[in-house]
Design an enzyme around this catalytic site. Structure first.
Site, short mmCIF file in Angstrom:
data_model
loop_
_atom_site.label_atom_id
_atom_site.label_comp_id
_atom_site.label_asym_id
_atom_site.label_seq_id
_atom_site.Cartn_x
_atom_site.Cartn_y
_atom_site.Cartn_z
N ASN A 53 21.64 60.78 32.95
CA ASN A 53 20.29 60.59 33.48
C ASN A 53 20.41 60.39 34.98
O ASN A 53 20.81 59.33 35.45
CB ASN A 53 19.66 59.35 32.82
N LYS A 82 18.13 60.20 37.14
CA LYS A 82 16.99 59.45 37.73
C LYS A 82 16.49 60.19 38.97
O LYS A 82 16.56 61.41 39.04
CB LYS A 82 17.39 58.00 38.03
N HIS A 131 12.17 55.45 28.71
CA HIS A 131 13.23 54.74 29.45
C HIS A 131 12.66 53.41 29.94
O HIS A 131 11.47 53.32 30.28
CB HIS A 131 13.70 55.60 30.62
N GLU A 168 12.76 51.99 32.66
CA GLU A 168 12.10 52.07 33.98
C GLU A 168 10.69 52.64 33.84
O GLU A 168 9.78 52.25 34.58
CB GLU A 168 12.96 52.91 34.94
N GLU A 181 19.37 50.76 24.99
CA GLU A 181 19.70 50.44 26.37
C GLU A 181 19.21 49.03 26.70
O GLU A 181 18.04 48.85 27.06
CB GLU A 181 19.01 51.42 27.31
N GLY A 213 22.22 49.69 35.17
CA GLY A 213 22.43 49.70 36.61
C GLY A 213 22.96 48.39 37.16
O GLY A 213 22.98 48.18 38.38
N SER A 242 25.34 50.81 31.97
CA SER A 242 26.60 50.70 32.69
C SER A 242 27.79 51.27 31.90
O SER A 242 28.88 50.70 31.90
CB SER A 242 26.86 49.25 33.11
C1 PEP Z 1 20.14 54.65 32.38
O1 PEP Z 1 19.54 54.90 33.41
O2 PEP Z 1 19.69 55.04 31.31
C2 PEP Z 1 21.38 53.87 32.47
C3 PEP Z 1 21.95 53.51 31.37
O3 PEP Z 1 21.84 53.59 33.74
P1 PEP Z 1 23.32 52.98 34.10
O4 PEP Z 1 24.31 53.80 33.32
O5 PEP Z 1 23.42 53.17 35.57
O6 PEP Z 1 23.31 51.56 33.69
#
Ligand code: PEP
Length: 249
Positions: free
Chosen positions: A9, A11, A94, A96, A166, A172, A211
């Site tokens: 992803n 973003k 997601h 976000e 998630e 992040g 992460s």
């Molecule tokens: C994501 O944006 O879905 C995500 C898991 O980000 P990160 O891997 O940076 O934590």
């Protein structure tokens, strides 16, 4: 029996130059044959990335979709348009989108149905905040997020759907759920799906996101109910992303 799936992803990151360099360094074909892979660029780059990925084993996905099929919805992109641009996957709900753009469980459920109707694969994101985990509310939150989606899907063919667990506190932040912590939630998700249809649930891919890095991917993917990863930051680094893809083999 479930093929692992690794999805990057991106973003709202990148530029044409950055993307060309990144994809130039990720193997196009020499990735594990037993797993599936995809990247989700920003909307404006979808058609171009589709061209860059021609002949590659890496599929294309979008990061969001409109909650309508067409019409006067300035700035929105319909599922049919994503299919038209070569997408196979669409990330839905997601964290976000939920926290920054106010998407509700009902919005996420509606979008998931729109994606399935177009023959695409929704990647439905669920996850608890740190406060919810500390209040021991994790499974309740996930159950409500998933329940809203399954209520809308229960009478249709939802077998292509992918779920991504998630934890918001791990996205992040560099802080990853331990494989054991993640497995507990993944098993719970599969159990909830099995209550709707046990056969479909047995084949549903449940990804972990938060992460994921080259050095923790293999341990996460070794858990019985973790079927791959949704990868944010590390998907912008060719070496990291390739190593994560290799860990899914
Ligand atoms: C994501 O944006 O879905 C995500 C898991 O980000 P990160 O891997 O940076 O934590």
């Amino acid at each position: 029996m479930r093929r692992k799936l690794v999805v990057g992803n991106w973003k709202m990151h990148g530029s044409k130059a950055f993307i060309a360099e990144l994809l130039g360094k990720v193997p196009r074909v020499a990735l594990p044959a037993g797993a599936d892979f995809a990247v989700c660029p920003p909307f404006v780059y979808l058609s171009w990335v589709e061209q860059l990925l021609a002949g590659s084993v890496i599929g294309l996905g979008a990061q969001n979709v409109a909650l309508a099929t067409q019409g006067a919805f300035t700035g929105e992109v319909a599922a049919s348009m994503l299919r038209d641009c070569g997408c196979r996957y669409v990330i839905v709900g997601h964290s976000e989108r939920r926290s920054l753009f106010g998407e509700s469980n009902a919005d996420v459920a509606g979008k998931t149905a729109m994606v399935l109707e177009q023959g695409l694969v929704p990647i439905v994101c669920v996850g608890e905040s740190l406060a919810e985990r500390e209040a021991d509310a994790t499974l309740g939150v996930i159950g409500a997020q998933l329940g809203a989606v399954m209520e809308v899907l229960k009478d249709c063919d939802w077998s292509p759907m992918v779920v991504a667990y998630e934890p918001v506190w791990a996205i992040g932040t560099g802080q990853t759920a331990t494989p054991e912590q993640a497995q507990v939630v993944h098993a719970f998700i599969r159990e909830r799906l099995a209550a709707v249809d046990a056969n479909v649930a047995a084949g549903t891919r449940i990804l972990y996101g938060g992460s994921v890095k080259a050095d923790n991917a293999a341990a996460l993917f070794a858990q019985p109910d973790i079927d791959g990863g949704l990868v944010g930051g590390a998907s912008l680094n060719a070496e990291e992303f390739t190593a994560i893809c290799d860990a899914a083999g």
